[in-house]
Design an enzyme around this catalytic site. Sequence first.
Site, PDB file in Angstrom:
ATOM      1  N   LYS A 162      -0.851  -7.305 -11.857  1.00  0.00           N
ATOM      2  CA  LYS A 162       0.439  -7.889 -11.480  1.00  0.00           C
ATOM      3  C   LYS A 162       0.426  -9.402 -11.737  1.00  0.00           C
ATOM      4  O   LYS A 162      -0.637  -9.987 -11.985  1.00  0.00           O
ATOM      5  CB  LYS A 162       0.706  -7.562 -10.003  1.00  0.00           C
ATOM      6  CG  LYS A 162       0.891  -6.047  -9.742  1.00  0.00           C
ATOM      7  CD  LYS A 162       1.084  -5.785  -8.258  1.00  0.00           C
ATOM      8  CE  LYS A 162       1.362  -4.306  -7.988  1.00  0.00           C
ATOM      9  NZ  LYS A 162       1.580  -4.040  -6.544  1.00  0.00           N
ATOM     10  N   TYR A 211       9.676   1.281  -9.977  1.00  0.00           N
ATOM     11  CA  TYR A 211       9.610   1.374  -8.513  1.00  0.00           C
ATOM     12  C   TYR A 211      10.832   2.075  -7.913  1.00  0.00           C
ATOM     13  O   TYR A 211      11.216   1.796  -6.779  1.00  0.00           O
ATOM     14  CB  TYR A 211       9.437  -0.022  -7.912  1.00  0.00           C
ATOM     15  CG  TYR A 211       8.025  -0.559  -7.972  1.00  0.00           C
ATOM     16  CD1 TYR A 211       6.933   0.202  -7.535  1.00  0.00           C
ATOM     17  CD2 TYR A 211       7.759  -1.845  -8.460  1.00  0.00           C
ATOM     18  CE1 TYR A 211       5.635  -0.295  -7.579  1.00  0.00           C
ATOM     19  CE2 TYR A 211       6.461  -2.356  -8.504  1.00  0.00           C
ATOM     20  CZ  TYR A 211       5.407  -1.577  -8.053  1.00  0.00           C
ATOM     21  OH  TYR A 211       4.121  -2.065  -8.086  1.00  0.00           O
ATOM     22  N   ARG A 269      -7.451   4.838  -8.070  1.00  0.00           N
ATOM     23  CA  ARG A 269      -6.875   4.513  -6.749  1.00  0.00           C
ATOM     24  C   ARG A 269      -7.977   4.099  -5.780  1.00  0.00           C
ATOM     25  O   ARG A 269      -7.798   3.186  -4.976  1.00  0.00           O
ATOM     26  CB  ARG A 269      -6.106   5.719  -6.189  1.00  0.00           C
ATOM     27  CG  ARG A 269      -4.815   6.029  -6.910  1.00  0.00           C
ATOM     28  CD  ARG A 269      -3.723   5.018  -6.679  1.00  0.00           C
ATOM     29  NE  ARG A 269      -3.183   5.041  -5.332  1.00  0.00           N
ATOM     30  CZ  ARG A 269      -2.031   4.480  -4.975  1.00  0.00           C
ATOM     31  NH1 ARG A 269      -1.280   3.849  -5.875  1.00  0.00           N
ATOM     32  NH2 ARG A 269      -1.622   4.529  -3.731  1.00  0.00           N
ATOM     33  N   THR A 294      -3.003   0.166  -0.314  1.00  0.00           N
ATOM     34  CA  THR A 294      -1.827  -0.649  -0.639  1.00  0.00           C
ATOM     35  C   THR A 294      -1.876  -1.999   0.094  1.00  0.00           C
ATOM     36  O   THR A 294      -1.669  -3.047  -0.512  1.00  0.00           O
ATOM     37  CB  THR A 294      -0.537   0.106  -0.247  1.00  0.00           C
ATOM     38  OG1 THR A 294      -0.531   1.357  -0.941  1.00  0.00           O
ATOM     39  CG2 THR A 294       0.710  -0.682  -0.600  1.00  0.00           C
ATOM     40  N   ARG A 322      -8.608  -4.663  -4.450  1.00  0.00           N
ATOM     41  CA  ARG A 322      -7.784  -5.318  -3.425  1.00  0.00           C
ATOM     42  C   ARG A 322      -8.638  -5.831  -2.270  1.00  0.00           C
ATOM     43  O   ARG A 322      -8.346  -6.875  -1.680  1.00  0.00           O
ATOM     44  CB  ARG A 322      -6.703  -4.353  -2.934  1.00  0.00           C
ATOM     45  CG  ARG A 322      -5.570  -4.171  -3.960  1.00  0.00           C
ATOM     46  CD  ARG A 322      -4.716  -2.973  -3.613  1.00  0.00           C
ATOM     47  NE  ARG A 322      -3.541  -2.816  -4.466  1.00  0.00           N
ATOM     48  CZ  ARG A 322      -2.800  -1.714  -4.490  1.00  0.00           C
ATOM     49  NH1 ARG A 322      -3.109  -0.666  -3.734  1.00  0.00           N
ATOM     50  NH2 ARG A 322      -1.747  -1.640  -5.286  1.00  0.00           N
ATOM     51  N   VAL A 352      -0.102  -7.596   1.371  1.00  0.00           N
ATOM     52  CA  VAL A 352       0.468  -6.442   0.666  1.00  0.00           C
ATOM     53  C   VAL A 352       1.459  -6.884  -0.419  1.00  0.00           C
ATOM     54  O   VAL A 352       1.566  -6.237  -1.468  1.00  0.00           O
ATOM     55  CB  VAL A 352       1.106  -5.430   1.660  1.00  0.00           C
ATOM     56  CG1 VAL A 352       2.334  -6.007   2.354  1.00  0.00           C
ATOM     57  CG2 VAL A 352       1.447  -4.119   0.971  1.00  0.00           C
ATOM     58  N   ASN A 374      -0.728  -8.010  -3.932  1.00  0.00           N
ATOM     59  CA  ASN A 374      -1.950  -7.186  -3.961  1.00  0.00           C
ATOM     60  C   ASN A 374      -2.513  -6.948  -5.365  1.00  0.00           C
ATOM     61  O   ASN A 374      -3.221  -5.984  -5.614  1.00  0.00           O
ATOM     62  CB  ASN A 374      -1.738  -5.877  -3.181  1.00  0.00           C
ATOM     63  CG  ASN A 374      -0.626  -5.016  -3.750  1.00  0.00           C
ATOM     64  OD1 ASN A 374       0.008  -5.388  -4.743  1.00  0.00           O
ATOM     65  ND2 ASN A 374      -0.396  -3.870  -3.158  1.00  0.00           N
ATOM     66  N   HIS A 416      -1.604  -2.665  -9.830  1.00  0.00           N
ATOM     67  CA  HIS A 416      -0.914  -1.379  -9.653  1.00  0.00           C
ATOM     68  C   HIS A 416      -1.752  -0.264 -10.270  1.00  0.00           C
ATOM     69  O   HIS A 416      -2.382  -0.460 -11.311  1.00  0.00           O
ATOM     70  CB  HIS A 416       0.462  -1.388 -10.347  1.00  0.00           C
ATOM     71  CG  HIS A 416       1.043  -0.002 -10.467  1.00  0.00           C
ATOM     72  ND1 HIS A 416       1.737   0.588  -9.437  1.00  0.00           N
ATOM     73  CD2 HIS A 416       0.964   0.924 -11.465  1.00  0.00           C
ATOM     74  CE1 HIS A 416       2.074   1.831  -9.803  1.00  0.00           C
ATOM     75  NE2 HIS A 416       1.625   2.051 -11.025  1.00  0.00           N
ATOM     76  N   GLU A 461       4.885   6.875 -15.797  1.00  0.00           N
ATOM     77  CA  GLU A 461       4.707   5.424 -15.939  1.00  0.00           C
ATOM     78  C   GLU A 461       4.204   5.043 -17.328  1.00  0.00           C
ATOM     79  O   GLU A 461       4.662   4.053 -17.910  1.00  0.00           O
ATOM     80  CB  GLU A 461       3.759   4.910 -14.847  1.00  0.00           C
ATOM     81  CG  GLU A 461       4.399   4.980 -13.461  1.00  0.00           C
ATOM     82  CD  GLU A 461       3.420   4.763 -12.314  1.00  0.00           C
ATOM     83  OE1 GLU A 461       2.226   4.486 -12.570  1.00  0.00           O
ATOM     84  OE2 GLU A 461       3.854   4.868 -11.151  1.00  0.00           O
TER      85      GLU A 461
END
Length: 181
Positions: A41, A81, A117, A123, A134, A141, A144, A147, A158
């Site tokens: 991000k 999103y 993940r 998250t 993270r 949050v 973070n 993604h 995606e």
Amino acid sequence: MGPKKRSRRELHELEDLVAKHARIEESGWTGVNERTFIAVKPDGVQRRLVGEIVRRFEKRGFKLVGLKLLQASEDLLREHYWELRNKPFFSGLMHYMSSGPIVAMVWEGLDVVKTARKMLGETDPVNSLPGTIRGDYCVEVGRNVIHGSDSVESAQREISLWFRQKELQCWEDGSKHWIYN
Ligand code: IDP
Ligand code: MG
């Protein structure tokens, strides 16, 4: 008594056995072409975390099949999103995600969606264990840094949203025999 001469039928049975073993060996490869969508991000790019994040996925043994730096459009982010459109933080999220360039990636490998993940952490960074991305690099949050798709289905959605087919590379992984058995 010398070695027994094998009948044609026995030879056929042997051929079948060899073929069966080949299939079993091959079945160890099922699922190795699962793909996930990972994005560093804007805060991750600003904070120079791109190299660190790519390094972690490479070292884990996953295969990079797509990578680009882009400024995401509002349409793309809204679509990405879509499920969160009614959340109170949605407009903040749009602002955050469009505040600078993003590094979009596609990684491939066995159970890559689930494993990625785990590598990301939770998250909310407060719940992310040290050792996760993270858990090591952020505290809030709303910032973070990364993604990752949450299921194989969302990964497919995606990937097709962020990448054109020709932007995904097919290449022979020279180290696959050292990563899979
Ligand atoms: P995920 O990124 O771990 O899959 P999601 O629930 O899909 O988490 O939320 C997408 C993104 O929206 C999060 O990564 C985070 O950037 C942002 N977000 C989620 N919950 C909140 C919140 O409560 N406040 C602010 N931003 C949030
Ligand atoms: Mg999500």
